[in-house]
Write an enzyme that holds these catalytic residues in place. Sequence first.
Site, PDB file in Angstrom:
ATOM      1  N   HIS A  30      -2.916   7.524   2.657  1.00 49.28           N
ATOM      2  CA  HIS A  30      -3.532   5.971   2.213  1.00 49.28           C
ATOM      3  C   HIS A  30      -4.790   5.891   2.997  1.00 49.28           C
ATOM      4  CE1 HIS A  30      -3.813   1.892   1.432  1.00 49.28           C
ATOM      5  NE2 HIS A  30      -3.570   1.470   2.687  1.00 49.28           N
ATOM      6  N   ASN A  56     -10.333   0.363   0.839  1.00 45.39           N
ATOM      7  CA  ASN A  56      -8.928   0.367   0.760  1.00 45.39           C
ATOM      8  C   ASN A  56      -8.423  -0.024  -0.589  1.00 45.39           C
ATOM      9  OD1 ASN A  56      -5.956  -0.188   0.881  1.00 45.39           O
ATOM     10  ND2 ASN A  56      -6.169  -0.766   3.054  1.00 45.39           N
ATOM     11  N   CYS A  82       0.778  -1.223  -0.056  1.00 43.97           N
ATOM     12  CA  CYS A  82       0.173   0.073   0.164  1.00 43.97           C
ATOM     13  C   CYS A  82       0.840   1.265   0.062  1.00 43.97           C
ATOM     14  CB  CYS A  82      -1.149   0.179   1.280  1.00 43.97           C
ATOM     15  SG  CYS A  82      -2.036  -1.463   1.169  1.00 43.97           S
TER      16      CYS A  82
HETATM   17  N1  COA Z   1     -17.957  -8.068  11.178  1.00 45.26           N
HETATM   18  C1  COA Z   1     -18.404  -8.044  12.479  1.00 45.26           C
HETATM   19  N2  COA Z   1     -17.463  -8.424  13.446  1.00 45.26           N
HETATM   20  C2  COA Z   1     -16.357  -8.732  13.120  1.00 45.26           C
HETATM   21  C3  COA Z   1     -15.734  -8.352  12.137  1.00 45.26           C
HETATM   22  C4  COA Z   1     -16.555  -7.870  10.987  1.00 45.26           C
HETATM   23  N3  COA Z   1     -16.235  -7.785   9.625  1.00 45.26           N
HETATM   24  N4  COA Z   1     -14.438  -8.448  11.986  1.00 45.26           N
HETATM   25  C5  COA Z   1     -14.139  -8.846  13.219  1.00 45.26           C
HETATM   26  N5  COA Z   1     -15.119  -9.000  13.982  1.00 45.26           N
HETATM   27  C6  COA Z   1     -15.368  -9.013  15.268  1.00 45.26           C
HETATM   28  C7  COA Z   1     -14.064 -10.046  15.915  1.00 45.26           C
HETATM   29  O1  COA Z   1     -14.304 -11.244  15.759  1.00 45.26           O
HETATM   30  C8  COA Z   1     -14.087  -9.427  17.419  1.00 45.26           C
HETATM   31  O2  COA Z   1     -15.132 -10.290  18.034  1.00 45.26           O
HETATM   32  P1  COA Z   1     -15.269 -10.753  19.506  1.00 45.26           P
HETATM   33  O3  COA Z   1     -14.817  -9.536  20.400  1.00 45.26           O
HETATM   34  O4  COA Z   1     -16.208 -11.406  19.698  1.00 45.26           O
HETATM   35  O5  COA Z   1     -13.869 -11.519  19.713  1.00 45.26           O
HETATM   36  C9  COA Z   1     -14.509  -8.013  17.265  1.00 45.26           C
HETATM   37  O6  COA Z   1     -15.336  -7.866  16.094  1.00 45.26           O
HETATM   38  C10 COA Z   1     -13.571  -7.033  17.511  1.00 45.26           C
HETATM   39  O7  COA Z   1     -12.478  -7.502  16.280  1.00 45.26           O
HETATM   40  P2  COA Z   1     -10.971  -6.634  16.373  1.00 45.26           P
HETATM   41  O8  COA Z   1     -10.269  -7.593  15.365  1.00 45.26           O
HETATM   42  O9  COA Z   1     -10.826  -6.194  17.776  1.00 45.26           O
HETATM   43  O10 COA Z   1     -11.780  -5.346  15.712  1.00 45.26           O
HETATM   44  P3  COA Z   1     -11.207  -3.948  15.449  1.00 45.26           P
HETATM   45  O11 COA Z   1     -11.654  -2.971  16.141  1.00 45.26           O
HETATM   46  O12 COA Z   1      -9.664  -4.355  15.415  1.00 45.26           O
HETATM   47  O13 COA Z   1     -11.184  -3.792  13.867  1.00 45.26           O
HETATM   48  C11 COA Z   1     -10.362  -4.222  11.889  1.00 45.26           C
HETATM   49  C12 COA Z   1     -10.832  -4.746  12.894  1.00 45.26           C
HETATM   50  C13 COA Z   1      -9.541  -5.049  10.451  1.00 45.26           C
HETATM   51  C14 COA Z   1     -11.250  -3.037  10.990  1.00 45.26           C
HETATM   52  C15 COA Z   1      -9.050  -3.032  12.180  1.00 45.26           C
HETATM   53  O14 COA Z   1      -8.124  -3.906  13.107  1.00 45.26           O
HETATM   54  C16 COA Z   1      -8.259  -2.431  11.102  1.00 45.26           C
HETATM   55  O15 COA Z   1      -8.798  -1.785  10.268  1.00 45.26           O
HETATM   56  N6  COA Z   1      -7.024  -2.595  11.297  1.00 45.26           N
HETATM   57  C17 COA Z   1      -6.024  -2.268  10.211  1.00 45.26           C
HETATM   58  C18 COA Z   1      -6.186  -2.947   8.912  1.00 45.26           C
HETATM   59  C19 COA Z   1      -5.828  -2.218   7.768  1.00 45.26           C
HETATM   60  O16 COA Z   1      -5.742  -1.095   7.477  1.00 45.26           O
HETATM   61  N7  COA Z   1      -5.184  -3.041   6.809  1.00 45.26           N
HETATM   62  C20 COA Z   1      -4.456  -2.547   5.490  1.00 45.26           C
HETATM   63  C21 COA Z   1      -3.102  -1.907   5.851  1.00 45.26           C
HETATM   64  S1  COA Z   1      -2.590  -1.191   4.126  1.00 45.26           S
END
Ligand code: COA
Length: 318
Positions: free
Chosen positions: A244, A274, A111
């Site tokens: 980004h 993204n 990215c």
């Molecule tokens: N829909 C519903 N629930 C979801 C889900 C979805 N799409 N994805 C994960 N969950 C659930 C998880 O299972 C977890 O459940 P639990 O509490 O029962 O265990 C809960 O939601 C929280 O998950 P978590 O991973 O802590 O969520 P988060 O707030 O970290 O959000 C992302 C997840 C991926 C959105 C976030 O971490 C993120 O954006 N990270 C950066 C990723 C990124 O930018 N990548 C590209 C880089 S170039």
Amino acid sequence: MRARISGTGSCIPLHRLDNEAISRMVDTSDAWIRERTGIESRHVICEESTVSMAAEAAERALQNAGMDPEEIDMILVSTISSEVILPCTACEVQRRIGAVNAAGFDINAACAGFLVAYQTAEMYIASGMYRNILVIGSEGLSHLVNWKDRGTCILFGDGAGAAVVTSQSGERLEGACHSDGKKGTALTCRTRYNEDEMPDDRCYMQMDGQAVFRFAVKKVPEVIEEVLEKNHLSKDEIDWFILHQANGRILESVARRLEVGIEKFPMNLQEYGNTSSASVPILLDEMNRKGCLKPGQNIVMAAFGAGLTWGASIIQWQ
Ligand code: COA
């Protein structure tokens, strides 16, 4: 010599997939995706390809710059998702747009790839070797996404953006880019597997979302501070922070850490998700075409991604 952006273009696939459609594919909801990411929809390729989008974005950028394809000396394409490995996407773009005098190659810095490609173009220009360089980010990530994995499939989208980077007299603006291979496992995607093994989920993108989030909110403000210092500019002298487009919460956190108003951080991730290395040039093109970018304005571009890689550059709009 200094680089300036003399034209921008972009290409977005026609097919739009909103959060409701995704929630019929995996256990998620529109409310969850909006709240955690800010994303409302993404566009995915059907008839289009990574190569065709790159060529279309390039043609629009040339048109915007008022330049003929023959005037282009080099084409740099940042992509992690081209349908073709050989020939490289840059050579395919060259063929399609008729840039007969251009050399070209592809860059993979995930990215952060557009930033790395832009900085590469800056160096060719600073050395005096080339005058006009097409820098493109094009991604068909929908082919690399596991549509059964709700942790990743909600985030990504397809698209392409391009900029014509041209030399002009003046001192080069300093950029910065970094990598940390030790943290590479946070975001991976294999293209080949051992023949004894069955193809498995590792051939799709796999991500530790929280690790990537923590990395981005720490390293992006740091690298922005680094380029500001290198160029003796203060945050107040920056008109736009074109970052980004990964997650609205990441952008808000970066703005908070830098103590800069969020209104200086334009966003279009609501619509496109993204789009990896295409996100910065797509946003730049949107801002340009809306007339938001005024001559003399200072713009920070910054990006981060798998590798892990991250970087920032400053451009002065002409
Ligand atoms: N829909 C519903 N629930 C979801 C889900 C979805 N799409 N994805 C994960 N969950 C659930 C998880 O299972 C977890 O459940 P639990 O509490 O029962 O265990 C809960 O939601 C929280 O998950 P978590 O991973 O802590 O969520 P988060 O707030 O970290 O959000 C992302 C997840 C991926 C959105 C976030 O971490 C993120 O954006 N990270 C950066 C990723 C990124 O930018 N990548 C590209 C880089 S170039």
